[in-house]
Design a protein around this motif. Structure first.
Motif, PDB file in Angstrom:
ATOM      1  N   ASP A 123       0.906  -1.297   0.068  1.00  0.00           N
ATOM      2  CA  ASP A 123       0.021   0.032  -0.045  1.00  0.00           C
ATOM      3  C   ASP A 123       0.984   1.418  -0.129  1.00  0.00           C
ATOM      4  N   GLY A 124       2.273   1.092   0.005  1.00  0.00           N
ATOM      5  CA  GLY A 124       3.000   2.208   0.007  1.00  0.00           C
ATOM      6  C   GLY A 124       3.636   2.564   1.300  1.00  0.00           C
ATOM      7  N   SER A 125       3.165   2.199   2.281  1.00  0.00           N
ATOM      8  CA  SER A 125       3.522   2.715   3.703  1.00  0.00           C
ATOM      9  C   SER A 125       5.087   2.110   4.072  1.00  0.00           C
ATOM     10  N   GLU A 126       5.766   2.903   4.278  1.00  0.00           N
ATOM     11  CA  GLU A 126       7.074   2.586   4.567  1.00  0.00           C
ATOM     12  C   GLU A 126       7.254   1.977   5.844  1.00  0.00           C
ATOM     13  N   VAL A 127       8.159   0.983   5.771  1.00  0.00           N
ATOM     14  CA  VAL A 127       8.673   0.125   6.878  1.00  0.00           C
ATOM     15  C   VAL A 127       9.877   0.552   7.431  1.00  0.00           C
ATOM     16  N   ASP A 128      11.127   0.888   6.466  1.00  0.00           N
ATOM     17  CA  ASP A 128      12.112   1.243   6.980  1.00  0.00           C
ATOM     18  C   ASP A 128      12.971   1.564   5.663  1.00  0.00           C
ATOM     19  N   SER A 129      13.845   2.769   5.836  1.00  0.00           N
ATOM     20  CA  SER A 129      14.645   3.456   4.692  1.00  0.00           C
ATOM     21  C   SER A 129      15.888   3.894   5.363  1.00  0.00           C
ATOM     22  N   THR A 130      16.843   3.994   4.645  1.00  0.00           N
ATOM     23  CA  THR A 130      18.201   4.739   4.901  1.00  0.00           C
ATOM     24  C   THR A 130      18.208   5.763   3.865  1.00  0.00           C
ATOM     25  N   PHE A 131      17.463   6.090   2.879  1.00  0.00           N
ATOM     26  CA  PHE A 131      17.856   7.097   1.958  1.00  0.00           C
ATOM     27  C   PHE A 131      17.685   8.556   2.473  1.00  0.00           C
ATOM     28  N   ASP A 132      17.048   8.589   3.762  1.00  0.00           N
ATOM     29  CA  ASP A 132      17.054  10.017   4.288  1.00  0.00           C
ATOM     30  C   ASP A 132      18.298   9.934   5.449  1.00  0.00           C
ATOM     31  N   LYS A 133      19.187   9.113   5.614  1.00  0.00           N
ATOM     32  CA  LYS A 133      20.069   8.902   6.509  1.00  0.00           C
ATOM     33  C   LYS A 133      21.464   8.358   6.133  1.00  0.00           C
ATOM     34  N   ALA A 134      22.478   7.770   6.996  1.00  0.00           N
ATOM     35  CA  ALA A 134      23.482   7.068   6.514  1.00  0.00           C
ATOM     36  C   ALA A 134      22.975   5.810   5.732  1.00  0.00           C
ATOM     37  N   PRO A 135      23.995   5.360   4.704  1.00  0.00           N
ATOM     38  CA  PRO A 135      23.627   4.321   4.312  1.00  0.00           C
ATOM     39  C   PRO A 135      24.231   2.975   4.909  1.00  0.00           C
ATOM     40  N   ALA A 136      23.437   1.682   4.768  1.00  0.00           N
ATOM     41  CA  ALA A 136      23.930   0.424   5.463  1.00  0.00           C
ATOM     42  C   ALA A 136      25.132  -0.152   4.810  1.00  0.00           C
ATOM     43  N   THR A 137      25.984  -0.943   5.582  1.00  0.00           N
ATOM     44  CA  THR A 137      27.027  -1.830   4.917  1.00  0.00           C
ATOM     45  C   THR A 137      26.679  -3.147   5.441  1.00  0.00           C
ATOM     46  N   LEU A 138      26.747  -4.058   4.896  1.00  0.00           N
ATOM     47  CA  LEU A 138      26.542  -5.456   5.205  1.00  0.00           C
ATOM     48  C   LEU A 138      27.532  -6.327   4.108  1.00  0.00           C
ATOM     49  N   THR A 139      27.890  -7.326   4.653  1.00  0.00           N
ATOM     50  CA  THR A 139      28.517  -8.399   4.082  1.00  0.00           C
ATOM     51  C   THR A 139      27.640  -9.391   3.505  1.00  0.00           C
ATOM     52  N   MET A 140      27.611  -9.688   2.397  1.00  0.00           N
ATOM     53  CA  MET A 140      26.691 -10.783   1.611  1.00  0.00           C
ATOM     54  C   MET A 140      27.074 -11.940   2.422  1.00  0.00           C
ATOM     55  N   GLY A 141      26.057 -12.774   2.504  1.00  0.00           N
ATOM     56  CA  GLY A 141      25.972 -14.028   3.085  1.00  0.00           C
ATOM     57  C   GLY A 141      26.201 -13.942   4.683  1.00  0.00           C
ATOM     58  N   ASP A 142      26.153 -13.026   5.219  1.00  0.00           N
ATOM     59  CA  ASP A 142      26.230 -12.895   6.599  1.00  0.00           C
ATOM     60  C   ASP A 142      24.840 -12.820   7.359  1.00  0.00           C
ATOM     61  N   GLY A 143      23.668 -13.390   6.809  1.00  0.00           N
ATOM     62  CA  GLY A 143      22.501 -13.123   7.463  1.00  0.00           C
ATOM     63  C   GLY A 143      21.748 -11.800   7.846  1.00  0.00           C
ATOM     64  N   SER A 144      22.485 -10.794   7.242  1.00  0.00           N
ATOM     65  CA  SER A 144      21.735  -9.448   7.541  1.00  0.00           C
ATOM     66  C   SER A 144      20.598  -9.294   6.915  1.00  0.00           C
TER      67      SER A 144
END
Length: 147
Positions: free
Chosen positions: A22-43
């Motif tokens: 329905d367009g309601s936002e659950v979470d976003s980083t576009f208005d703050k610092a980006p996220a960093t993750l390692t692929m395959g780490d379960g994040s």
């Protein structure tokens, strides 16, 4: 900057947005610092992670993610009714309250009170996003070999 693409054992810096259909936002980083993750780490759930494979720096994509590729379908067996006496008198119970329980292995298991009476409390242990098709938008900022 790197010329690597997103793949296994890569550290990925990204912006993301997660919305319900329905367009309601659950979470976003576009208005703050980006996220960093390692692929395959379960994040990220595997269904989200697989969508990122092959994306290069600067890519901005939108995906519609089915429940089974996101947080799963709702499981009616994950809704439990318990005697109200199981809850201490110091716990204020009302619909929508999230409580923390311990599973058989001692790990924390969150549950949401969905219904209660004077003698019974119904708690839903499904992930809050289970059963929902989600809109996932991502912008790849950087890709590096995982440390």
């Amino acid at each position: 900057m790197s010329d690597l693409c997103v793949g296994p054992d890569r550290a990925v810096t990204l912006h993301f947005s997660l919305k319900l259909e329905d367009g309601s936002e659950v979470d976003s980083t576009f208005d703050k610092a980006p996220a960093t993750l390692t692929m395959g780490d379960g994040s990220l759930p595997e269904g989200f992670e697989s969508l990122l494979h092959g994306l290069a720096i600067g890519a901005r994509e939108q995906f519609s993610v089915a429940p089974e590729a996101a947080f799963g379908e709702r499981n009616p067996a994950n809704v439990q009714r318990m005697p109200r006496t199981r809850f201490g008198s110091d716990i204020e119970l009302s619909e929508g309250v999230m409580l923390s329980f311990a599973d058989q292995g001692g790990a924390e298991l969150p549950g949401v009170v969905t219904w209660l009476s004077e003698t019974v409390v119904e708690v839903d242990f499904n992930h809050p996003l289970a059963g929902h098709r989600l809109l996932f938008e991502v912008e790849i900022i950087d890709v590096q070999p995982a440390a």
